[in-house]
Scaffold this motif. Sequence first.
Motif, PDB file in Angstrom:
ATOM      1  N   ASP A 254    -112.665   7.625  37.609  1.00 57.69           N
ATOM      2  CA  ASP A 254    -111.133   8.242  38.028  1.00 57.69           C
ATOM      3  C   ASP A 254    -110.243   6.965  38.185  1.00 57.69           C
ATOM      4  OD1 ASP A 254    -111.051   7.602  41.275  1.00 57.69           O
ATOM      5  OD2 ASP A 254    -112.994   7.719  40.631  1.00 57.69           O
ATOM      6  N   THR A 255    -109.182   7.466  37.940  1.00 62.05           N
ATOM      7  CA  THR A 255    -107.909   6.383  37.899  1.00 62.05           C
ATOM      8  C   THR A 255    -107.923   5.573  39.119  1.00 62.05           C
ATOM      9  OG1 THR A 255    -106.337   8.008  38.796  1.00 62.05           O
ATOM     10  CG2 THR A 255    -106.806   7.552  36.114  1.00 62.05           C
ATOM     11  N   ARG A 369    -108.132  10.239  29.334  1.00 65.34           N
ATOM     12  CA  ARG A 369    -108.468   9.353  30.412  1.00 65.34           C
ATOM     13  C   ARG A 369    -108.451   7.727  30.003  1.00 65.34           C
ATOM     14  NH1 ARG A 369    -111.020  10.007  35.057  1.00 65.34           N
ATOM     15  NH2 ARG A 369    -109.459  11.997  34.982  1.00 65.34           N
ATOM     16  N   GLN A 372    -104.776   6.718  30.392  1.00 62.84           N
ATOM     17  CA  GLN A 372    -104.415   6.674  31.975  1.00 62.84           C
ATOM     18  C   GLN A 372    -105.223   5.144  32.174  1.00 62.84           C
ATOM     19  OE1 GLN A 372    -106.400  10.043  33.337  1.00 62.84           O
ATOM     20  NE2 GLN A 372    -104.675  11.243  33.690  1.00 62.84           N
ATOM     21  N   LEU A 373    -106.255   4.955  31.599  1.00 63.55           N
ATOM     22  CA  LEU A 373    -106.896   3.584  32.367  1.00 63.55           C
ATOM     23  C   LEU A 373    -106.008   2.582  31.503  1.00 63.55           C
ATOM     24  CD1 LEU A 373    -110.668   4.452  32.224  1.00 63.55           C
ATOM     25  CD2 LEU A 373    -108.838   4.982  34.017  1.00 63.55           C
ATOM     26  N   ILE A 376    -102.922   1.485  33.262  1.00 68.30           N
ATOM     27  CA  ILE A 376    -103.433   0.623  34.553  1.00 68.30           C
ATOM     28  C   ILE A 376    -103.687  -0.934  33.991  1.00 68.30           C
ATOM     29  CG2 ILE A 376    -105.407   0.049  36.386  1.00 68.30           C
ATOM     30  CD1 ILE A 376    -105.584   3.247  36.438  1.00 68.30           C
TER      31      ILE A 376
END
Length: 465
Positions: A254-255, A369, A372-373, A376
């Motif tokens: 999860d983020t 995902r 999203q990663l 980050i």
Amino acid sequence: MNFSAKHSLPALALLGLTLGSCQPTLEDTRPTADAGQLNFSSYVAVGNSLTSGYSDGGLYNEVQAVSYPAILAQQFAKTGKGPASFVQPAFSAARKDGSGYIKLQLVNGAAAPVQPSAANSFLGEQVAYTGNNLPAPPLGSGQPELEAYTGAQPDNLGVPGISVLSADRTASSTGNAVLDATTRATAGAYGNVNPFYQRILPAADRGVKDYVTYIGQKTPTFFTCWMGNNDVLTYATAGATSSLTTNPFSGLTDTTSFGRGYRNIINAISKNGTVKGVCANIPNVTAIPYFNTVTVAAVAAAFKAQNAASPGVFITTSGTPSVRLATSADLLTLTAQAVVATGVGSSPTNPLPSQYVLDASEITAITTRTTQLNNIIAKTARQNKLALADMNTFFNNIAAQGVVTNAVNNTATFASGNLFSLDGVHPTPRGYAVVANEFIRVINAYYGSQVPSVAPNNYRGVLFP
């Protein structure tokens, strides 16, 4: 990346592999090698299997010696501000074949992959098992213990199989108290979980020192960090199946947890932003040969040749209905070849199990995902004024069009494309040289240095018998 994707690979004869032509090995030179503002005298590499030099489904001395960090250290030295030495956790000469790896041999006149093991000693491989068994916490590997590395803490800190979630005993922040407690405890005991991490830890640190703490012991003047692949790859290579109760690192991270863990990794190795370096992001794992070699069309054609009435390939998915005919939107794993060769998938009563399939919804979840990663990772790099190597775009371009090195076209084609090894996930030595050059390009562009690149054609692809 994942260190478990090393079992049952397809017969290469079915894939139509051919030997490449002789390739030139021209020396790549630059007018002047200059470190500029950088100090490479103590270079440290943080990461997973891609950093360690893992290839052909294993870690062994030959490929460790040409890992991209080893190549970078070699090129950094040419600036006059490079490391006097770059320590890698090599196996002893007697156990040079490390964890064992896949190689090609002729079987009835056709090239086929063979994985050495203790039970397959006729190949003459020296698998570096000590014969001891690892303890069995929630992630007990059940694998024999690898030969321990006993030298000084390495400069190449790559650990096959490690993820951001498993690297930091404080990272897990899903909001599920039971899951978070289990995940954090297992990350803290990771030296008793992952044999590749275990072998580089002093005995007293096994089971008590997480990876973030371990890398924090180093005092680099420059670093590279390529972490995060296994936060999506472990889930993907298992066909989007996971069991968090038996392996808390088997899902899509999860983020929130990833962000916390990744920032802690960068803070530990950069000494809270005071050391320069490069962060690399996560490639699109669905674009690698592991998911693009055994195709639905090819398997359907094989079934059709055996039975003219065959409608195609039947697969098991997480959707409704749970068994259906595969389409071109579905991806099959490389390991599916050995299964479909026995007829699995040829009928609705004998469908291909879901661990060999990524359906469209699973592919979307994985790529979403990954994005999203990667956001980050990019934000963390910006906040710490670090260079960012966009390996996602880099490998997407290779998948689409290959890369030419001194007039030789290298592609993402399994084995014969020169860049990917026999596990379909990790690079060959030539692939690692190409990766090293991309790191060098990013370093030079961001920091204004002139680190010379290497000639990738001086490094081998897959070895054919």
